[in-house]
Design a protein around this motif. Structure first.
Motif, PDB file in Angstrom:
ATOM      1  N   THR A   1       0.845  -1.190   0.000  1.00 22.07           N
ATOM      2  CA  THR A   1       0.000   0.000   0.000  1.00 22.07           C
ATOM      3  C   THR A   1       0.877   1.236   0.000  1.00 22.07           C
ATOM      4  O   THR A   1       1.960   1.240   0.589  1.00 22.07           O
ATOM      5  N   ARG A   2       0.367   2.268  -0.664  1.00 21.33           N
ATOM      6  CA  ARG A   2       1.030   3.577  -0.636  1.00 21.33           C
ATOM      7  C   ARG A   2       0.579   4.402   0.565  1.00 21.33           C
ATOM      8  O   ARG A   2       1.129   5.476   0.826  1.00 21.33           O
TER       9      ARG A   2
ATOM     10  N   ALA B   1       5.903   0.201 -11.099  1.00 21.44           N
ATOM     11  CA  ALA B   1       4.609   0.888 -11.043  1.00 21.44           C
ATOM     12  C   ALA B   1       4.296   1.352  -9.628  1.00 21.44           C
ATOM     13  O   ALA B   1       3.679   2.402  -9.427  1.00 21.44           O
ATOM     14  N   ALA B   2       4.732   0.591  -8.642  1.00 22.01           N
ATOM     15  CA  ALA B   2       4.444   0.941  -7.254  1.00 22.01           C
ATOM     16  C   ALA B   2       5.095   2.254  -6.846  1.00 22.01           C
ATOM     17  O   ALA B   2       4.561   2.968  -5.985  1.00 22.01           O
ATOM     18  N   VAL B   3       6.243   2.576  -7.432  1.00 22.22           N
ATOM     19  CA  VAL B   3       6.936   3.810  -7.024  1.00 22.22           C
ATOM     20  C   VAL B   3       6.676   4.969  -7.989  1.00 22.22           C
ATOM     21  O   VAL B   3       7.247   6.057  -7.814  1.00 22.22           O
ATOM     22  N   GLU B   4       5.820   4.753  -8.978  1.00 20.92           N
ATOM     23  CA  GLU B   4       5.460   5.869  -9.859  1.00 20.92           C
ATOM     24  C   GLU B   4       4.788   6.963  -9.028  1.00 20.92           C
ATOM     25  O   GLU B   4       3.930   6.698  -8.204  1.00 20.92           O
ATOM     26  N   GLY B   5       5.200   8.173  -9.244  1.00 20.20           N
ATOM     27  CA  GLY B   5       4.560   9.288  -8.563  1.00 20.20           C
ATOM     28  C   GLY B   5       5.072   9.573  -7.171  1.00 20.20           C
ATOM     29  O   GLY B   5       4.498  10.425  -6.477  1.00 20.20           O
ATOM     30  N   VAL B   6       6.123   8.869  -6.724  1.00 17.81           N
ATOM     31  CA  VAL B   6       6.677   9.235  -5.417  1.00 17.81           C
ATOM     32  C   VAL B   6       7.180  10.669  -5.482  1.00 17.81           C
ATOM     33  O   VAL B   6       7.575  11.160  -6.547  1.00 17.81           O
TER      34      VAL B   6
END
Length: 339
Positions: free
Chosen positions: A31-32, A323-328
């Motif tokens: 989860t983000r 994809a999970a770290v896109e937009g950090v």
């Protein structure tokens, strides 16, 4: 007890890409949502294995430590979902705010860990747990009170570490359950040496991992692992207010019933960041040969380094670490509901 003249492995400075790994896959949840509610939601995916008397192994930090998992998050998790759990700690190997039980109790109060029982496992002595299949140890000295618990919830602040390269679930229990004098000394120093910190690189990773294996084997199926990838300084929480400034973006939380998969996924998420964002933490991992923690866990058959990453923010859809770290976002701009 220590085994005679083992030889440490190699390659702790080398990251193994996913495509080069072999073997079965475990499940890792992601989860983000870095909040009390996010922690509760992801913990629920793995906590069903808990039964009987539950301990939560947590690094509670040095006095005023700035990067530990926020106390309100842990309080919400325990009060709502694990109401009879106790936080588990041990005294430190180094002198400081948690060196003796009396000092440790004062630090716990300073940092606000007063909402549930906190069991300093080695306050009343040690107990030996067997190390099955190890090359450095046949047993490891743990805080005696660990034997009072039926299940272990391993809640870890994932970050760098001065000696280990990174501190994940394996470090949390491998160092954190070993008692402050004998067990930690077995991991950090050569018997008979005056150098309290004489073990480094791959040998240190292997000793720490064997200690973690003793804990994992002891609890069997009644253990789960949650890593919080937030405030990831290259320094361990043991350094308190002296920790290096955080420069790595916050990522999220992972959870698994597989200790290797949890730590491997955490490392993979860091490596999936842009080169600029990952540079400091990757340099810390590789320069200390910390990736040997992962390969040695695999050699000891503690888990799998391949996994399916399931995004609980999107109905458990499989997701890649990229994809999970896109937009950090750069550290310091995350809307942190921590304190």
């Amino acid at each position: 007890m220590q085994n005679p003249k083992p030889i440490a492995g190699t390659g702790g400075e080398h990251y193994i890409p996913y495509a080069e790994r072999t073997g079965a896959e475990s499940v890792v949840y992601f989860t983000r949502d870095l909040s009390a509610e996010g922690l509760r939601r992801i913990a629920a995916r793995v906590s069903s294995v808990m039964s009987g008397k539950i301990g939560m192994k947590l690094h509670t930090g040095e006095p005023q430590g700035p990067n530990i998992i926020p106390r309100p998050w842990v309080e919400a998790l325990i009060k709502n979902d694990l109401p009879d759990a106790a936080i588990l700690e041990t005294n430190t190997y180094y002198e400081g705010g948690r060196y003796t039980t009396e000092q440790h109790r004062k630090t716990l109060a300073i940092n606000g860990w007063t909402f549930c029982p906190v069991d300093i496992l080695d306050a009343d002595g040690t107990a030996a747990l067997p190390v099955h299949g190890g090359k450095w140890f046949t047993e490891m000295q743990m805080g005696k009170n660990l034997l009072h618990y039926d299940s272990l919830f391993v809640l870890t602040h994932f970050k760098g570490h001065t000696m280990g390269g990174f501190g994940g679930s394996s470090k949390n229990i491998g160092i954190g359950c070993a008692d402050g004098r004998i067990g930690k000394g077995m991991i950090h120093s050569v018997p008979g040496s005056d150098d309290l910190w004489g073990i480094h690189n791959e040998e240190f990773m292997e000793r720490m991992t064997e200690s973690a294996k003793a804990v994992v084997d002891h609890f069997g199926e009644r253990i789960c692992f949650v890593n919080v990838l937030r405030n990831m300084s290259v320094s361990c929480d043991c350094e308190g207010v002296e920790a290096e400034p955080v420069v790595t973006p916050n990522i999220g939380i992972v959870a698994s019933l597989d200790i290797l998969a949890a730590d491997q996924a955490s490392v993979d998420l860091v490596y999936a960041l842009s080169e600029a964002d990952r540079r400091a933490l990757v340099e810390r991992m590789e320069s200390r040969h910390g990736l040997r923690q992962l390969t040695y866990m695999k050699e000891l058959k503690m888990g799998n380094d391949r996994y399916r990453l399931l995004d609980i923010d999107h109905d458990d859809q499989p997701i890649t670490v990229e994809a999970a770290v896109e937009g950090v976002v750069p550290f310091g701009t995350w809307p942190d509901a921590a304190r």
